[in-house]
Design a protein around this motif. Structure first.
Motif, PDB file in Angstrom:
ATOM      1  N   ARG A 179      33.106  41.916  50.096  1.00  0.00           N
ATOM      2  CA  ARG A 179      33.766  42.178  48.855  1.00  0.00           C
ATOM      3  C   ARG A 179      34.322  40.681  48.127  1.00  0.00           C
ATOM      4  N   GLU A 199      35.170  43.667  41.008  1.00  0.00           N
ATOM      5  CA  GLU A 199      36.638  44.428  40.912  1.00  0.00           C
ATOM      6  C   GLU A 199      37.511  43.380  41.572  1.00  0.00           C
ATOM      7  N   GLY A 242      40.828  43.767  39.409  1.00  0.00           N
ATOM      8  CA  GLY A 242      40.893  45.154  39.030  1.00  0.00           C
ATOM      9  C   GLY A 242      40.286  45.542  37.826  1.00  0.00           C
ATOM     10  N   VAL A 286      41.299  50.645  29.251  1.00  0.00           N
ATOM     11  CA  VAL A 286      40.786  49.206  29.702  1.00  0.00           C
ATOM     12  C   VAL A 286      40.194  48.700  28.376  1.00  0.00           C
ATOM     13  N   PHE A 331      52.293  40.194  42.825  1.00  0.00           N
ATOM     14  CA  PHE A 331      51.620  41.379  42.226  1.00  0.00           C
ATOM     15  C   PHE A 331      51.274  41.518  40.805  1.00  0.00           C
ATOM     16  N   ARG A 335      49.622  48.660  32.355  1.00  0.00           N
ATOM     17  CA  ARG A 335      48.967  48.718  33.725  1.00  0.00           C
ATOM     18  C   ARG A 335      49.889  48.895  34.846  1.00  0.00           C
ATOM     19  N   SER A 384      41.713  48.566  49.031  1.00  0.00           N
ATOM     20  CA  SER A 384      41.090  47.826  47.894  1.00  0.00           C
ATOM     21  C   SER A 384      39.735  48.003  47.755  1.00  0.00           C
ATOM     22  N   TRP A 385      39.224  48.209  48.969  1.00  0.00           N
ATOM     23  CA  TRP A 385      37.471  48.404  49.098  1.00  0.00           C
ATOM     24  C   TRP A 385      37.280  49.705  48.948  1.00  0.00           C
ATOM     25  N   GLY A 435      44.015  51.359  33.468  1.00  0.00           N
ATOM     26  CA  GLY A 435      43.620  50.535  34.727  1.00  0.00           C
ATOM     27  C   GLY A 435      44.615  50.579  35.611  1.00  0.00           C
ATOM     28  N   ALA A 436      45.882  51.030  35.729  1.00  0.00           N
ATOM     29  CA  ALA A 436      47.003  50.975  36.543  1.00  0.00           C
ATOM     30  C   ALA A 436      46.496  51.607  38.014  1.00  0.00           C
ATOM     31  N   GLU A 455      43.688  50.993  39.239  1.00  0.00           N
ATOM     32  CA  GLU A 455      42.909  49.937  39.810  1.00  0.00           C
ATOM     33  C   GLU A 455      44.024  48.741  40.235  1.00  0.00           C
ATOM     34  N   PHE A 456      44.770  48.686  39.370  1.00  0.00           N
ATOM     35  CA  PHE A 456      45.871  47.521  39.626  1.00  0.00           C
ATOM     36  C   PHE A 456      46.609  47.706  40.825  1.00  0.00           C
ATOM     37  N   TYR A 457      47.151  48.902  41.107  1.00  0.00           N
ATOM     38  CA  TYR A 457      48.172  49.279  42.335  1.00  0.00           C
ATOM     39  C   TYR A 457      47.117  49.124  43.639  1.00  0.00           C
ATOM     40  N   HIS A 508      44.636  47.473  44.013  1.00  0.00           N
ATOM     41  CA  HIS A 508      43.986  45.886  43.941  1.00  0.00           C
ATOM     42  C   HIS A 508      42.469  46.215  43.717  1.00  0.00           C
ATOM     43  N   GLY A 509      42.047  46.930  42.982  1.00  0.00           N
ATOM     44  CA  GLY A 509      40.784  46.933  42.505  1.00  0.00           C
ATOM     45  C   GLY A 509      39.798  48.062  43.146  1.00  0.00           C
ATOM     46  N   ALA A 510      40.381  49.083  43.720  1.00  0.00           N
ATOM     47  CA  ALA A 510      39.532  50.068  44.149  1.00  0.00           C
ATOM     48  C   ALA A 510      38.748  50.752  42.967  1.00  0.00           C
ATOM     49  N   LYS A 511      37.651  51.758  43.253  1.00  0.00           N
ATOM     50  CA  LYS A 511      36.934  51.939  41.929  1.00  0.00           C
ATOM     51  C   LYS A 511      37.366  53.570  41.920  1.00  0.00           C
TER      52      LYS A 511
END
Lengths: 343, 343, 343, 343
Positions: A231, B94, B99, B132, C95, C231, D73-74, D91-92, D94-96, D98-101
């Motif tokens: 990543r 990401e 993100g 987004v 954060f 967000r 996150s991954w 995109g909340a 993704e934010f919480y 840390h970038g998960a899809k």
């Protein structure tokens, strides 16, 4: 005559040769090649225990990926105020941990003290969710002051950390220099002393660009580390060239030989400094770095004579001189002579 | 006989030589060395315009760092459903964008269509903060299907993107192969066609590990990119070894020569496939990748004969054969022969 | 008799009434209702300048979202060592900024000093990408020590920050108490003194849950703030109930009236402390918080008598007593009496 | 006559009364008050099993914080293409995380199908670190199409998820409406059917602003959730006012009564639509939302008569009509009449 950094040294010929030897035919990509697959065994041998190794290209990545497996985003890493992870990595640990905090402690000679560490951990997490949670301890070996933690000192820190549920990370950008100075085995100064994961540095010690995360136990960290390496963009497709460097370094203990050589040069410099009444060592020289306190005009005079080195941030009379395997006897001779002429 | 990936090829001898030549004496660390400092000029020359270059070790890092400068965390990157950034980088984009979302579009031959792109951007951002915000477009050249966007196709996409305020990124992991196939200058297929930043790949094309972010204009991206390169652990201390590879690639257009060689092998394979009634090309062969649709049993038979290649995910009758500068005539001959014996 | 926190106080009846009045019929969701749309005008009136207001439910969100618009992920926020954002928000600023660093400074009475601030900014960013980049300054008004920055003090900090390109954020969780104590207009202590954005707190001052980000100028921050509010999950669908609270607070200067009331109670407590030989004020009482240094046994005795308050972290002889609009005269009388009986 | 959203409805009088009752005297801050401390028991009672409850102010926060505890996150969240978390939360998630899809799947009536889900999970993670890792499944109940998953449908999805090691999250912004429609107990449609955590929505159903994360088992998620609630700025200091709303909703099953009322209005509207030859229901009406397909001119005519509703994104002939507890009989009568006059 460059004493700026061991980062400025070239690669050792045997490392370059190893790359040439690895450059034959096809090899599976993404660290599934023959060289990379040998790393676990080679490091397990060198460290006298089964360990897991993730090769990569930079120490910043090694540190950050390791910490990302140890620390949640709402956690904190306890480290020395001068720690490389806190001062010099552009916020990489915060990036890889998704915003964990680095809580810094003071400590003479660049070293954490176990009682300070224990107290800091206890205080830092006292207010539950309102605080971030101390989640790992990171020390640098050799330290940012060029000193080396003894096995006893590491053990005491590990005990303070483990008693509070925190693992111990060792940033070993100059791990070889510490081992060579202390005359201890890699095992004694790492897992036997309670280190849970090591960033094993080879680049400063004569590789082109090769570092390794060495994990002692902790299978639960392996997937997160592997995932974060990818990543972060650190799973090189042609990893064989990194792994070949690491193997070359371990072979015949080249890594210790090169470190001893760098340390020897530093020791000679240190002696020259001590012989100069106007100069003083800021910290004991226990690796390949020499921190010299000297009048600013004297430091400038050395620079004018062509000696290259860094004035330490926040001061004008503290210089850092770094030796590497590539430092030549004549460089040290010249600097020794220049120092001598001060009287 | 390995057709698995150009990532599995070794480095070209001239690249290795360049590393050896760079391995002399001390050099300033962290991309301030003589080699790295030549990159802007060398690429500006090759691309016939002033551009800024950030060398680094992986294409995933090049893509992700570039996107991180283009896209806020609350933004989205528009890309093809098969894009490497969307499918194969373990979420690195990401991660580096903190993100942002990758919004994927369909499109024949691995290519985005300008009208689809325009419609998707318009629809995606229609609900303000609840959505987004589409913030960049990323295309792959050559595409994940082994096809090449023409200058006209890139221009049309750039126009659709720019008209909506979005910059255009080109993932050029196999940029050389596309240039060699199209017979166009690097300038024509990038900035002249509206590309704002390029991930210039050298690793797959014969380097050990060397990639570059090439930025056309956009000085506002340079600090964020430099910061994120460090923050991601991609500012190599001994960057000279990466930069030397890139310079070697550009010198005498080695990069185009090697790509043409790989493309030529792929073209020969493609001809062999077309001559085999039971096999068919899945997509036009416009670079160094050959996608073959063939009965699963036939594919297995080839594997049993020692040909190595990937079955494409989600199918059992689609194979990918990749050539590189290191693919030998005899390998292609052997595979051609094996294909011929099917009748 | 609860002196633990103004957070433990109920809401003021007029705030509750305002919610009841807002509870009529349908209203557009997501801050597009009649109440929310009045906020810009109401605050612009109160602050004597055009400002933009984002209502939300918590101060932690107000601080973090504001900082996220000021600071890149590779940036740093300069703040006091005791700042709420650094100590008490569970890492929320890290954060929302995606991992920016909070760099903490010392300073008597909970206040930053302009010369220290200037020096810290200059030192912190000296090594380019190897450092994180100082990108904003945040101060708390009233401070965590219960003191209030004067307009002159804020101006001096703003000048040090602005001269270095950094904006100034004011965490105003107890902004009302500071204004009431200082007897200055909201304008004088914010934008006229160089504050770029204010977290305007109402919850501690008698609202149920209502805070506001107040932005002075800086249109470039408005989209990022609005995006990050959504967000972060802070764009309440029925925002009218938050906005109605804020409007009720501003109406007839209720916010200043309630703060003056709380301050008055604190002043009476402070006098009682000063009259007690065994007790001392740790810091001047310039808002609604009284920090008392007293023998631990004395503090315990007060607790045993039913007085509730916090012992300050890291000490056993420092207590914090907080008054609010809901603190009753008889509570203060009782504590005054209890203090008097010590002799 | 507003059919735009249940978010535009006011709060129910009993909820407002509960807030007034909670507004007495001091109460411990940060969800340690008497109301918040009753939530576990109250929900455990309603759900017929021991569960843990985290109150907060928004559904976006409830969803995102829940997912952040489930997904690294991954990782990736599998959800419907129309899911609120994927389309409407800025995109909340993704934010919480840390970038998960968010990996989206198709499915009629807004519902995932177990066989599609299983196949998608299996395919998505096939390439190890090169892919993000499917780590949780999220479904919406009632769905974004206004339909309700039956217990059997939820069970089948849970089995597909659990068999692959993924937990099942239910976004219950309109959970009450689904329960009321299905006539099942909350237990049957959640933990008995395999749901691991529920975002329990009250705001759309008549609260001012009150949502709850309800966790069934999974003690390992509780610390991460509590930490991320604070870190996200969602630990309200005066949480009593949120918790009081939730308790009022549960008391005497007010939540089901209000949902049934809203559903009844929607059912009447649905009947009117079905009686109109030019109109058709886009999806079965199984909650409080009515999706109507009707000629664009007809929709405009309704708007011109003062009926407020949303045209669905990406179409001009699909309208969403939402009822709430506050929808009046006369509103439905008027719309019914207006629909009848089309012939």
């Amino acid at each position: 005559m460059n004493f700026k950094s061991d980062n400025e040294a070239p690669a050792h010929p045997r490392v370059l040769e190893a790359i040439g030897e690895a450059n034959r035919g096809m090899a599976t990509a993404y660290a599934d090649d023959a060289w990379s697959l040998k790393l676990d065994a080679a490091f397990s041998d060198a460290f006298e225990t089964e360990c897991t190794v993730l090769p990569l290209a930079t120490g910043t990545a090694a540190n950050s990926i390791t910490l990302s497996a140890m620390v949640p985003s709402w956690g904190a890493v306890m480290c020395h105020r001068q720690a490389h992870i806190a001062c010099d990595e552009g916020g990489a640990p915060e990036f890889y941990t998704h915003g964990a905090k680095l809580m810094t402690l003071e400590g003479a000679d660049g070293k954490l003290l176990p009682e300070d560490l224990a107290a800091a951990i206890d205080a830092a997490g006292a207010h539950g969710v309102h605080n971030v949670k101390p989640s790992a301890v990171s020390i640098t070996q050799a330290t940012e002051c060029g000193t080396a933690y003894t096995p006893g000192q590491v053990t005491a820190l590990a005990e303070a950390a483990h008693a509070r549920g925190l693992p111990l990370h060792m940033d070993g950008a100059r791990f070889a220099n510490a081992c060579a100075f202390l005359g201890v085995s890699p095992a004694e100064i790492t897992w036997k002393a309670g280190v849970d994961a090591l960033s094993f540095g080879a680049t400063k010690n004569g590789a082109l660009t090769a570092e390794a995360i060495v994990v002692f136990g902790h299978p639960e960290w392996l997937e997160p580390m592997a995932r974060m390496r990818k990543r972060g963009g650190h799973l090189l497709s042609k990893m064989r060239y990194v792994s070949a460097q690491l193997l070359a370094m371990l072979e015949g203990d080249l890594w210790l030989e090169l470190a001893a050589c760098a340390n020897g040069m530093a020791a000679r410099l240190a002696a020259a400094v001590e012989a100069q009444p106007e100069a003083a060592l800021a910290w004991p020289v226990e690796a390949n770095e020499v921190f010299v306190r000297m009048p600013a005009a004297r430091l400038q005079a050395l620079k004018d004579q062509g000696f290259e080195f860094h004035i330490w941030p926040g001061s004008d009379d503290l210089a850092r001189l770094v030796c590497s395997f590539a430092t030549r006897d004549e460089d040290v001779d010249a600097l020794t002579a220049a120092l001598g002429t001060f009287r």
